[in-house]
Design an enzyme around this catalytic site. Structure first.
Site, PDB file in Angstrom:
ATOM      1  N   SER A  69      27.202  37.207  43.482  1.00  0.00           N
ATOM      2  CA  SER A  69      28.441  36.701  42.901  1.00  0.00           C
ATOM      3  C   SER A  69      28.767  35.323  43.443  1.00  0.00           C
ATOM      4  CB  SER A  69      29.596  37.653  43.229  1.00  0.00           C
ATOM      5  OG  SER A  69      30.824  37.014  42.943  1.00  0.00           O
ATOM      6  N   GLY A 127      46.922  34.884  39.989  1.00  0.00           N
ATOM      7  CA  GLY A 127      47.806  35.589  39.057  1.00  0.00           C
ATOM      8  C   GLY A 127      47.291  35.541  37.639  1.00  0.00           C
ATOM      9  N   ASP A 175      46.402  43.817  32.681  1.00  0.00           N
ATOM     10  CA  ASP A 175      45.313  42.851  32.842  1.00  0.00           C
ATOM     11  C   ASP A 175      44.049  43.228  32.064  1.00  0.00           C
ATOM     12  OD1 ASP A 175      47.176  41.719  34.437  1.00  0.00           O
ATOM     13  OD2 ASP A 175      46.132  42.032  36.322  1.00  0.00           O
ATOM     14  N   TYR A 234      53.365  44.478  46.255  1.00  0.00           N
ATOM     15  CA  TYR A 234      53.233  45.001  44.886  1.00  0.00           C
ATOM     16  C   TYR A 234      53.461  46.511  44.886  1.00  0.00           C
ATOM     17  CZ  TYR A 234      51.193  45.727  40.247  1.00  0.00           C
ATOM     18  OH  TYR A 234      50.980  46.080  38.934  1.00  0.00           O
TER      19      TYR A 234
HETATM   20  C1  GLA Z   1      49.508  42.256  38.250  1.00  0.00           C
HETATM   21  C2  GLA Z   1      49.063  43.651  37.805  1.00  0.00           C
HETATM   22  C3  GLA Z   1      49.560  43.989  36.405  1.00  0.00           C
HETATM   23  C4  GLA Z   1      51.052  43.709  36.253  1.00  0.00           C
HETATM   24  C5  GLA Z   1      51.386  42.321  36.777  1.00  0.00           C
HETATM   25  C6  GLA Z   1      52.866  42.049  36.784  1.00  0.00           C
HETATM   26  O1  GLA Z   1      48.856  41.285  37.494  1.00  0.00           O
HETATM   27  O2  GLA Z   1      47.659  43.715  37.822  1.00  0.00           O
HETATM   28  O3  GLA Z   1      49.259  45.325  36.111  1.00  0.00           O
HETATM   29  O4  GLA Z   1      51.808  44.702  36.887  1.00  0.00           O
HETATM   30  O5  GLA Z   1      50.914  42.131  38.102  1.00  0.00           O
HETATM   31  O6  GLA Z   1      53.346  41.959  35.482  1.00  0.00           O
END
Ligand code: GLA
Length: 403
Positions: A69, A127, A175, A234
């Site tokens: 990778s 992000g 995601d 988170y």
């Molecule tokens: C991260 C998580 C998603 C979502 C976002 C916030 O990207 O992987 O599942 O919760 O944060 O919207």
């Protein structure tokens, strides 16, 4: 931790060319943050940056998986190896690959050994879903190579299970659905309760600006990080939502969306739960309002300002009620929202937060110049290096320079 800026070609690594190549894009979420694990709505779109997986199958009796990778830390071996059936979490990037081969075998797929080469220009910890881009690209490559019958939605569900169960990151479905289904120029309006979705066009009057704050976040699952880094924030937010839902007698906060009589009970929740619920409910409303605007054929100036207002309110809510922003990110958002090339106020933190990127809406044709001004002012104000990810700078062939 530094990673390799390049990786040797597949034949150099493994002695023969790959038989399959698959890719998936990163994503930027336009609105609908932290709503997915509360079974609400989200509105992502694809970014130009992608992850690519090249793959070659071994003979069926060969059980070895070899992986290279470009995102691996420099002190990792150029090729990492493990044996199928012996997948063991290492709390490192290889877990994404191990999680995929383990889940497919558990689903009854007879996997032969594999050679894999992974390259990506989706920045880690930005992000913008570097992990889901990797997982989706990997499932796509295996689907192609082994003629597996897997829909995009089935792949997204598998990706989420890999993250939750093998990698140990408690993420939602946003995601992998976004990386699997989003097209540039269109937003994906997704209901995470039943995974129904439709695409909505992005207005031609605006172009997206995405700037990485230079502050790398980790929800415990970015390929360049060990997975025991601050997964805490988170996970804490997610836990707070579950706690609030339990206190309000519902299985998910989505149930409250249609129940306007719940306001008093929500306000009476202990701090910080009331504020967390306020964010989730108002953020869901903002997605629905934005979709109603985007579904108009042409957006008037008034519509664009309304859209910008939704971005601004979303950021305020993330910063004050959900508390997933950082002082430097607030500076980046404020500079963006007041730049003359940006629709006034149209800027917000995107993704899971605690670092990462902002997304803003520029007037068409003004995106790159605006992004360059914002990045320079941000760097001046905070000392953090900003990276402009969208729009990608046009390359001037005469001067070899970016505009
Ligand atoms: C991260 C998580 C998603 C979502 C976002 C916030 O990207 O992987 O599942 O919760 O944060 O919207």
């Amino acid at each position: 931790m530094r990673s390799r800026p390049w990786a040797p070609a597949f034949p150099t690594l493994f002695g023969a060319p790959p038989s399959t190549v698959a890719t998936a894009p990163g994503r930027v979420n336009l609105l609908g943050e932290h709503t997915d694990y509360n079974l609400g709505w989200v509105l992502p779109t694809a970014i130009p940056q992608r992850t690519q997986v090249e793959l070659r199958l071994h003979s069926p009796e060969q059980r070895r998986v070899r992986v290279s990778s470009s995102a691996a830390p420099l002190d990792d071996p150029q090729v990492s190896e493990y044996r199928l059936g012996h997948e063991t979490p290492t709390h490192r990037w290889l877990d994404y690959v191990q999680g995929v081969t383990q889940i497919l075998q558990r689903e009854g797929v007879a996997l032969p050994g594999l050679d894999l080469r992974i390259t990506s220009d989706v920045p880690l910890g930005s992000g913008l879903s570097s992990s889901a881009a990797l997982l989706v690209a990997l499932f796509r490559a295996l689907k192609q190579a082994l003629a597996l019958s897997l829909s995009d939605v089935a792949i997204a569900r598998l990706c989420q299970r890999v993250e939750n169960d093998f990698v140990g990151a408690p993420v939602g479905i946003l995601d992998p659905m976004a990386c699997g289904l989003c097209q540039p120029g269109q937003a994906l309006f997704l209901d995470t309760r039943d995974l129904s979705y439709q695409t909505v066009p992005l207005p031609s009057a605006v172009e997206l600006v995405v700037i990485h704050s230079g502050i790398v976040h980790s929800h415990g699952r970015d390929a360049n990080h060990t997975t025991d880094e601050p997964v805490a924030d988170y996970r804490v937010r997610r836990g707070e939502c579950e706690q609030a839902a339990a206190l309000l007698g519902c299985t998910s906060l989505r149930q409250l969306q249609e129940d306007r009589t719940a306001d008093a009970r929500i306000a009476a929740l202990p701090a910080p739960l009331a504020a967390r619920v306020r964010h989730v409910r108002s953020e869901n409303d903002r997605v629905l309002q934005a979709v109603a605007l985007l579904q108009k054929n042409t957006l008037s100036d008034e519509d664009l300002h309304a859209l910008a207002g939704l971005f601004a309110a979303s950021h305020r809510s993330q910063s004050e009620d959900y508390q997933v922003s950082l002082p430097a990110i607030d500076v980046l958002v404020a500079l963006s929202g007041s730049d003359p090339g940006i629709v006034p106020g149209a800027a917000r933190l995107t993704g899971g937060g605690f670092g990462g990127s902002i997304v803003a809406l520029a007037r068409s044709g003004h995106g790159f110049a605006a992004a360059a001004r914002i990045a320079a002012a941000y760097q001046n104000a905070t000392g953090h290096p900003a990276t402009i990810l969208v729009p990608q700078a046009a390359f001037d062939p005469k001067t070899g320079e970016q505009p």
